[in-house]
Design an enzyme around this catalytic site. Structure first.
Site: not given
Length: 291
Positions: A85, A226
């Site tokens: 991530c 993101c």
């Protein structure tokens, strides 16, 4: 739940709109058997801290040469582990630096490989720069049925898989619940089974600027940003000849992520991701928050 009864020190951090509960878990304050349940409970919005996921700073496992400074573990809001991530990695790196666990230039283990980060040396700036693991080759024009008409998607793995579609207006593209329906349909499509995929819609603004929206696997919702999605969008757009490095990616939060890479005509190497890793608050999670 099988959880310690003591309060757990934590920081709430935001990576350009992706928010995380960050915990120094080197001493095992969250037992290994309880990590998934902890993430599910603490990430609930309204009745707990609320977050897109949990970042754990842990001791390295089987350190290599040179030895990483720590192990970074990411757990999605649904309790599943995430391989990578981008925004969570930036938050983890800055947290480790502020805690004295790692220097401003550090290396840490992730499930997708060793990641290098550079944090502002005096701690006053939230900007973090990551050297990412190289993305996979982009697969272009994959046709599939997903919540409506046949669409062409472009697929790339940036530590985690992403399916990317281009649109002329990302804001009006599949508004509201329609975006969630499409995101779920792509995420669970049999072509990406069994792990599933993240889903990104991008709009090319110019040769060095994109705008994006993302449905995140594990959060199972549209998120405000993101990091790996920003890299995926930039690399896909470069593969299609629409942008060139460096690329600024405007997220739904309106914060900008920077993506820099070398392009050989088919593959991106030397990828770096830069963005904000802001400390929102720090304190203790009480056991009753996990009830």
């Amino acid at each position: 739940m099988r959880m310690v009864s003591e309060r757990i020190p934590f920081a709430k951090m935001s990576g350009s709109g992706n928010d995380f509960v960050v915990v120094d878990n080197r001493a095992g304050v969250i037992p290994a058997a309880s990590v998934a349940e902890f993430a599910r409970l603490v990430c609930r919005r309204g009745i707990a801290v609320g977050a897109d996921g949990v970042v754990l700073i842990e001791s390295p496992v089987a350190p290599g040469e040179p030895a990483p400074h720590f192990r970074w573990r990411y757990v999605n809001a649904d309790g599943t582990d995430g391989e990578m991530c981008g925004n969570g990695a930036m938050c983890g790196a800055r947290f480790a630096f502020l805690q004295g666990t790692a220097p401003a230039q550090c290396a840490f283990q992730t499930a997708s490989g060793i990641v290098h980060a550079e944090v502002d040396g005096d701690g006053s700036s939230p900007i973090v720069r990551l050297k990412m693991v190289d993305p996979s080759i982009v697969r272009v024009n994959l046709a599939l049925e997903a919540s409506g008409p046949l669409r062409n998607v472009h697929c790339v793995t940036v530590g985690v898989p992403h399916a990317v579609v281009l649109t002329e207006d990302v804001v009006s593209f599949a508004p509201g619940e329609a975006f969630l329906a499409m995101g779920r349909a792509v995420r669970y499509h049999h072509r990406f089974a069994p792990e599933g995929t993240n889903f990104d819609a991008i709009e090319v603004r110019d040769r060095h600027r994109l705008q994006m929206r993302t449905y995140e696997r594990g959060v199972e919702d549209e998120t405000l940003a993101c990091g790996t999605g920003a890299v995926a969008g930039a690399v896909v757009a470069a593969r299609l000849g629409l942008v060139e490095s460096p690329v600024e990616v405007v997220t739904k939060s309106r914060r900008v992520l920077g993506v820099d890479f070398a392009w050989d005509g088919s593959h991106a190497t030397g990828v770096t991701l830069s963005g904000e890793a802001r400390v929102v608050a720090s304190g203790e999670i009480w056991p009753e928050a996990l009830a």
